[in-house]
Design a protein around this motif. Structure first.
Motif, mmCIF file in Angstrom:
data_model
loop_
_atom_site.group_PDB
_atom_site.id
_atom_site.type_symbol
_atom_site.label_atom_id
_atom_site.label_comp_id
_atom_site.label_asym_id
_atom_site.label_seq_id
_atom_site.Cartn_x
_atom_site.Cartn_y
_atom_site.Cartn_z
ATOM 1 N N LEU B 86 0.711 -2.701 -7.712
ATOM 2 C CA LEU B 86 0.324 -1.376 -7.252
ATOM 3 C C LEU B 86 -1.157 -1.296 -6.407
ATOM 4 O O LEU B 86 -1.563 -0.513 -5.798
ATOM 5 C CB LEU B 86 0.452 -0.293 -7.881
ATOM 6 C CG LEU B 86 1.821 -0.155 -8.685
ATOM 7 C CD1 LEU B 86 1.861 1.166 -9.506
ATOM 8 C CD2 LEU B 86 2.815 -0.179 -7.495
ATOM 9 N N GLN B 88 -4.170 -1.427 -4.375
ATOM 10 C CA GLN B 88 -4.614 -1.683 -2.864
ATOM 11 C C GLN B 88 -5.957 -2.223 -2.821
ATOM 12 O O GLN B 88 -7.075 -1.974 -3.527
ATOM 13 C CB GLN B 88 -4.360 0.006 -2.341
ATOM 14 C CG GLN B 88 -2.828 0.288 -2.482
ATOM 15 C CD GLN B 88 -2.965 1.592 -1.943
ATOM 16 O OE1 GLN B 88 -3.738 2.248 -1.466
ATOM 17 N NE2 GLN B 88 -1.505 2.180 -1.820
ATOM 18 N N PHE B 90 -8.221 -2.664 0.838
ATOM 19 C CA PHE B 90 -8.110 -2.377 2.192
ATOM 20 C C PHE B 90 -9.014 -3.484 2.833
ATOM 21 O O PHE B 90 -8.889 -3.839 3.854
ATOM 22 C CB PHE B 90 -8.839 -1.339 2.731
ATOM 23 C CG PHE B 90 -7.783 -0.079 2.229
ATOM 24 C CD1 PHE B 90 -6.450 -0.333 2.345
ATOM 25 C CD2 PHE B 90 -8.360 1.259 2.048
ATOM 26 C CE1 PHE B 90 -5.747 0.969 1.847
ATOM 27 C CE2 PHE B 90 -7.583 2.386 1.676
ATOM 28 C CZ PHE B 90 -5.968 2.185 1.488
ATOM 29 N N ARG B 93 -6.342 -6.603 3.664
ATOM 30 C CA ARG B 93 -5.050 -6.170 4.418
ATOM 31 C C ARG B 93 -4.203 -7.353 5.013
ATOM 32 O O ARG B 93 -5.197 -8.190 5.546
ATOM 33 C CB ARG B 93 -5.304 -5.183 5.423
ATOM 34 C CG ARG B 93 -5.645 -3.927 4.722
ATOM 35 C CD ARG B 93 -5.797 -2.888 5.906
ATOM 36 N NE ARG B 93 -4.471 -2.431 6.535
ATOM 37 C CZ ARG B 93 -4.536 -2.424 7.573
ATOM 38 N NH1 ARG B 93 -5.270 -2.908 8.608
ATOM 39 N NH2 ARG B 93 -3.163 -1.955 8.259
ATOM 40 N N ILE B 94 -3.259 -7.403 5.075
ATOM 41 C CA ILE B 94 -2.334 -8.386 5.901
ATOM 42 C C ILE B 94 -2.867 -9.807 5.928
ATOM 43 O O ILE B 94 -2.932 -10.271 7.002
ATOM 44 C CB ILE B 94 -2.237 -7.783 7.357
ATOM 45 C CG1 ILE B 94 -2.293 -6.253 7.284
ATOM 46 C CG2 ILE B 94 -1.016 -8.288 8.147
ATOM 47 C CD1 ILE B 94 -2.091 -5.668 8.879
ATOM 48 N N ASP B 107 0.159 -4.409 4.396
ATOM 49 C CA ASP B 107 -0.720 -3.848 5.165
ATOM 50 C C ASP B 107 -1.666 -2.588 4.223
ATOM 51 O O ASP B 107 -2.475 -2.281 4.839
ATOM 52 C CB ASP B 107 -0.345 -3.046 6.303
ATOM 53 C CG ASP B 107 0.865 -2.115 5.967
ATOM 54 O OD1 ASP B 107 1.480 -2.214 4.838
ATOM 55 O OD2 ASP B 107 1.398 -1.302 6.813
ATOM 56 N N LEU B 108 -1.432 -2.690 2.816
ATOM 57 C CA LEU B 108 -2.308 -1.939 2.070
ATOM 58 C C LEU B 108 -3.125 -2.852 0.967
ATOM 59 O O LEU B 108 -3.781 -2.365 0.100
ATOM 60 C CB LEU B 108 -1.276 -0.741 1.367
ATOM 61 C CG LEU B 108 -0.773 0.321 2.168
ATOM 62 C CD1 LEU B 108 0.692 0.749 1.422
ATOM 63 C CD2 LEU B 108 -1.841 1.300 2.238
ATOM 64 N N ARG B 110 -1.861 -5.106 -0.739
ATOM 65 C CA ARG B 110 -1.181 -5.504 -2.111
ATOM 66 C C ARG B 110 -0.639 -6.853 -2.038
ATOM 67 O O ARG B 110 -0.350 -7.286 -1.149
ATOM 68 C CB ARG B 110 0.024 -4.278 -2.577
ATOM 69 C CG ARG B 110 -0.654 -2.896 -2.462
ATOM 70 C CD ARG B 110 0.395 -2.072 -2.771
ATOM 71 N NE ARG B 110 1.283 -2.019 -1.661
ATOM 72 C CZ ARG B 110 2.099 -1.197 -1.439
ATOM 73 N NH1 ARG B 110 2.068 0.269 -1.953
ATOM 74 N NH2 ARG B 110 2.898 -0.680 -0.379
ATOM 75 N N PRO B 268 7.989 5.153 -2.705
ATOM 76 C CA PRO B 268 6.492 4.397 -3.107
ATOM 77 C C PRO B 268 5.854 5.233 -4.273
ATOM 78 O O PRO B 268 5.906 6.277 -4.530
ATOM 79 C CB PRO B 268 5.776 4.920 -1.758
ATOM 80 C CG PRO B 268 6.582 6.217 -1.263
ATOM 81 C CD PRO B 268 8.071 5.793 -1.440
ATOM 82 N N PRO B 269 5.107 4.321 -4.912
ATOM 83 C CA PRO B 269 4.691 3.104 -4.739
ATOM 84 C C PRO B 269 5.429 2.014 -5.244
ATOM 85 O O PRO B 269 5.095 0.684 -5.401
ATOM 86 C CB PRO B 269 3.033 2.907 -5.339
ATOM 87 C CG PRO B 269 3.373 3.853 -6.308
ATOM 88 C CD PRO B 269 4.409 4.844 -6.175
ATOM 89 N N GLY B 279 8.623 -1.388 4.693
ATOM 90 C CA GLY B 279 7.041 -1.227 4.875
ATOM 91 C C GLY B 279 6.576 -2.336 5.896
ATOM 92 O O GLY B 279 5.478 -1.823 6.421
ATOM 93 N N GLY B 280 7.166 -3.404 5.924
ATOM 94 C CA GLY B 280 6.432 -4.474 6.893
ATOM 95 C C GLY B 280 7.128 -4.591 8.147
ATOM 96 O O GLY B 280 6.716 -5.290 8.959
ATOM 97 N N ARG B 281 8.043 -3.589 8.369
ATOM 98 C CA ARG B 281 8.961 -3.913 9.579
ATOM 99 C C ARG B 281 7.864 -3.770 10.853
ATOM 100 O O ARG B 281 8.174 -4.500 11.942
ATOM 101 C CB ARG B 281 9.899 -2.627 9.795
ATOM 102 C CG ARG B 281 11.022 -2.781 10.605
ATOM 103 C CD ARG B 281 12.126 -1.816 10.163
ATOM 104 N NE ARG B 281 11.302 -0.658 9.868
ATOM 105 C CZ ARG B 281 11.801 0.559 10.507
ATOM 106 N NH1 ARG B 281 12.423 0.682 11.286
ATOM 107 N NH2 ARG B 281 11.139 1.852 9.960
ATOM 108 N N HIS B 282 7.040 -2.701 10.812
ATOM 109 C CA HIS B 282 6.107 -2.561 12.154
ATOM 110 C C HIS B 282 5.279 -3.733 12.180
ATOM 111 O O HIS B 282 4.584 -3.965 13.388
ATOM 112 C CB HIS B 282 5.321 -1.405 11.981
ATOM 113 C CG HIS B 282 4.204 -1.392 11.073
ATOM 114 N ND1 HIS B 282 4.559 -1.221 9.675
ATOM 115 C CD2 HIS B 282 2.967 -1.568 10.990
ATOM 116 C CE1 HIS B 282 3.622 -1.142 8.994
ATOM 117 N NE2 HIS B 282 2.466 -1.402 9.815
#
Lengths: 528, 322
Positions: B86, B88, B90, B93-94, B107-108, B110, B268-269, B279-282
């Protein structure tokens, strides 16, 4: 001021046209269909009865208001009114109306039509007062609000008598929600009017497939000249990345709501151009003060201190935003730069929460928009980030979501605990942020815009006084004071002012992103 | 069909021949001993037989190993996971897969590996619990309705037919929409929509069993309906039921992931594979690993369960006995 301004604008336009001709730039071409991809569907096409940008973006094309904003900013220009005059005491406004304008249903536009519309909005007992009319409440303070009467002087002259002077009156009238609709159509469709919009604007309504698309066609008799586009289609594609993909594949021409993470992708595509809409919004987390424990200022301040605003802005906006400390954007006059934001400090927040009587935190709900908004491109992700921040001080927030229309209805009715939402300025006046979002006049269920249900008498006094006087300096002082009080009371956590990115195919010309998020497509054309 | 707890005294010849309702009494029933005596050795032999067949089946063994490993992962998640699922961050990220984050980050910020490890708990629990619910309810409905027959049988089976007329996932979505989104409700919904499958499996077994002599014998000895159902009928339906349930777990896992993907399941979370996919689709184009790994995890687990289930079916099918 008005006549001189008209002259100035016309001169500018002439100079611009001449300049373009001299540079040998291609003249705009007529014809073609433009498909615009956006995050959510419209809620209704009766502009007086909606508050969301997706509805107003469409009604903007179908209707005209008495005044209009200039292409780039919120300075005013004539639209259905050609000139106007204010009385010495500031309480009476007289408007000369444009002649020979017809609604799309063929009925004439005149002073009677203007009166009909205003009476419909402001008079609760009017038989056509069907709906919430949230924007009327928001801008004019209730029913009937500050507008005492609207009188027809002659066919093309209309007079407004106000309770008290209202400084942003003209700016308010130019807002899309106060566009003039065909009285005949309102009488004909009644409750159903929102599905059958009839205005005087550059585009006529053709059809609306709910959840999918709205089709408009050129109004060939438009008073300001026929628009270039033959057809204009607004398509709903909720997923930001899917929308961009469609744009890249060429099935749509222009999109709003590009994921900040995707801007680089769009920039790299040689068929696309990226636009940045001037930053004129605020994204916030409202705390419902009508519900426990958010009636306690210490709890709200603790929440404000627990959220890592800078981190969120950095993570989800790719540099196209700045953290917000006030509920209005810094580009707007009246912004109080002296306000010191709540520093991110979980330890202090936890202490404050303990003082408030919640040493172990509490359980609550955190509502997040189901669709991307310009001020919040990824509300669900931001909600998760906030959820994690709150968990650190013991607040267990369950993320809740509804579809867009229902989300707005339910938050306006105060059913949430905490809710993400935001606001894009409509008219370039601080009143449009502070009074709309935080005055007690707007904390009335079921059509509240002040979804923190913040009711501070002192702030109310300041905001009303600021409405009444027209001296910008004095008004600035009042708004600065109001922002200070609001900051200390922390009815909402102001999160972000974003610079929303848009993208379009290179052949789309004449599109200028407007800070208010709704731009006219009358001057847009396709170079293909 | 297999009678694990074979009260007929022997496993063959093929007992339930469709179209041959009245069979002659098996000649082997010679011992007048009460039911239940002298059964243990035979049961063990049968099970041992099945086990041996299962072990000979390579794909079944592979499935068993995969499922076994994933169960271990789920049980020991806190010991295995390199990061807090859990937490996060920043600043990371990614990130693509690297030594610090073996499967990258979302993208958080994690750690995806840790989330997948913890997610195995959710998926396994969702698969097993919802199937258990479906089996329990399905068996009861199927057994009682069939045993008493007539009106009750008709009523229950028509209700099952109605449920089967809906596409399963659609029915699950409708149920969750009524109950409200959440993992528990999603499991409940999946359990409910799977009931008809088990009810029918039990029904088809009992239909042929209830006319058998050993049931008549039990009745003649004064056994009550409940005794007959629970002691004599149900134990003999276990074979097909176990196979169906194992395969059902795989379906349930996919359905749970689908509901979570749609935002109706795990909230979530909670690290859940389907929710991670969503959550990762975009980010599919910039960071395919965010969706790829949870996707692979679902495939591996479901395939493992399916292979095991298939192997189990083969092993428990006496016709394949060598």
């Amino acid at each position: 001021m008005s006549k001189r301004r008209i002259l100035l604008v016309s001169l500018l336009v002439i100079a611009l046209v001449a300049g373009m001709a001299a540079m040998g730039q291609a003249a705009p071409k007529s014809g073609g269909t433009l498909v615009f991809g956006r995050q959510g569907d419209a809620v209704s096409l009766d502009p007086a009865n909606v508050t969301d940008g997706e509805s107003l973006r469409v009604t903007r094309q179908v209707y005209d208001a008495l005044l209009d904003y200039s292409e780039k900013d919120t300075s005013l220009r004539p639209a259905l009114a050609t000139s106007w005059e204010n009385s010495a005491d500031g309480k009476t406004w007289t408007f000369k109306l444009r002649k020979n304008v017809k609604f799309h249903d063929g009925t004439p536009f005149n002073a009677e039509a203007v009166k009909f519309n205003f009476d419909r909005w402001r008079d609760k007992n009017n038989p056509y007062h069907q709906g919430e009319f949230e924007y009327w409440v928001g801008m004019f303070g209730g029913f009937p609000g500050v507008v005492k009467s609207v009188d027809v002087v002659d066919e093309y002259t209309v007079q407004f008598t106000l309770e008290r002077p209202v400084a942003p009156f003209l700016a308010n009238l130019a807002m899309s929600p106060f566009a003039i609709a065909s009285p005949a159509a309102i009488k004909k469709y009644g409750q159903e009017y929102g599905n059958h919009p009839v205005g005087t604007g550059p585009f006529k309504f053709v059809k609306w497939d709910r959840g999918d698309k709205i089709v408009l066609e050129a109004n060939k008799e438009y008073w300001d000249g026929k628009p270039y586009l033959e057809k204009l289609i607004f398509r709903t594609i909720p997923e930001n990345s899917a929308r961009l993909m469609e744009l890249q594949s060429g099935s749509i021409d222009l999109i709003d709501g590009v994921n900040p993470d995707d801007v680089a992708l769009a920039k790299a595509d040689k068929n696309l151009q990226v636009y940045l809409r001037p930053s004129f919004n605020v994204g916030y987390l409202a705390m419902n003060m009508d519900k426990k424990p958010f009636d306690n200022p210490k709890v709200r301040q603790a929440v404000a201190m627990a959220i890592n605003k800078a981190g969120i802005v950095k993570a989800f906006y790719a540099g196209l935003a700045e953290p917000a400390k006030n509920p209005m954007p810094p580009s707007l006059w009246g912004y109080n730069a002296k306000v010191k934001d709540w520093a991110y400090d979980p330890a202090k927040a936890k202490k404050l929460l303990a003082e408030a009587g919640f040493p172990n935190g509490f359980e609550t709900t955190l509502w997040a928009m189901p669709v991307a908004r310009p001020y919040m491109p990824q509300p669900q992700k931001i909600a998760e980030a906030i959820q994690s921040d709150l968990a650190k001080i013991g607040i267990k927030a369950a993320i809740t979501s509804y579809d867009w229309g229902m989300y707005l209805d339910k938050t306006s009715n105060g059913e949430h605990d905490m809710a993400l939402l935001g606001w894009t300025g409509d008219n370039g006046d601080p009143d449009n942020f502070l009074y709309v979002l935080l005055d007690k006049d707007n904390a009335v269920k079921p059509n509240a815009n002040n979804i923190s249900f913040y009711r501070n008498e002192q702030v109310h006094k300041l905001l009303i006084e600021a409405q009444t006087i027209s001296d910008v300096k004095k008004r600035t002082a009042l708004y600065e004071k109001a922002q200070e009080i609001i900051h200390n009371d922390a009815p909402m956590v102001t999160l972000v002012h974003s610079t929303p990115p848009l993208a379009g195919r290179k052949y789309v010309k004449g599109f200028i992103p407007h800070p208010t998020q709704s731009e006219s497509f009358a001057t847009v054309w396709l170079d293909k | 069909m297999l009678y694990l707890n074979s009260e007929q005294g022997f496993p063959g010849p093929a007992p339930a021949q469709p179209g041959l309702p009245a069979q002659p009494a098996p000649p082997a029933v010679t011992e007048p001993t009460p039911v239940g005596d002298n059964l243990a050795p035979q049961t063990t032999t049968l099970l041992r037989d099945a086990w041996r067949r299962l072990l000979r089946n390579r794909s079944a063994v592979a499935g068993m190993i995969v499922v076994g490993l994933l169960i271990l992962v789920a049980v020991f998640a806190p010991l295995i996971a390199p990061h807090d699922p859990l937490a996060q961050d920043f600043d990371s990220r990614i990130l693509p897969p690297s030594a610090g984050h073996l499967l990258g980050t979302d993208d958080l910020g994690r750690d995806i590996l840790s989330r997948i490890i913890y997610g195995s708990r959710v998926s396994l629990a969702a698969g097993i619990l919802s199937t258990a619910l479906a089996v329990a309810a399905g068996v009861l409905i199927g057994a009682f309705a069939t045993y008493y027959g007539g009106f009750w049988d008709n009523l229950a089976m028509r209700m099952m037919d109605i449920m089967l007329a809906f596409p399963q996932i659609l029915l699950a979505i409708a149920i969750v929409a009524i109950l409200g989104p959440g993992l528990t409700n999603a499991m409940l919904a999946i359990g409910i929509i799977s009931i008809p499958i088990y009810a029918r499996v039990v029904r088809s077994s009992i239909l042929s069993l209830r006319e058998k002599e050993f049931i008549e014998a039990a009745r003649a000895l004064g056994a009550s309906d409940l005794q007959i159902i629970f002691k004599h009928l149900l134990p003999n339906c276990m074979g097909p039921l176990i196979v169906q349930a194992t395969l059902g777990i795989a379906t349930a896992i996919i359905e749970a992931a689908s509901l979570s993907f749609l935002g109706l399941g795990a909230q979530p979370p909670t690290p859940e594979w389907g929710a991670m996919l969503n959550g990762g689709r975009h980010l599919l184009r910039q960071a395919p690993w965010v969706t790829a790994f949870p996707g692979i995890a679902i495939v591996v687990l479901v395939m493992g369960v399916n292979l095991f289930g298939d192997g189990l079916r083969d092993a428990l099918d006496p016709r394949l006995k060598q």
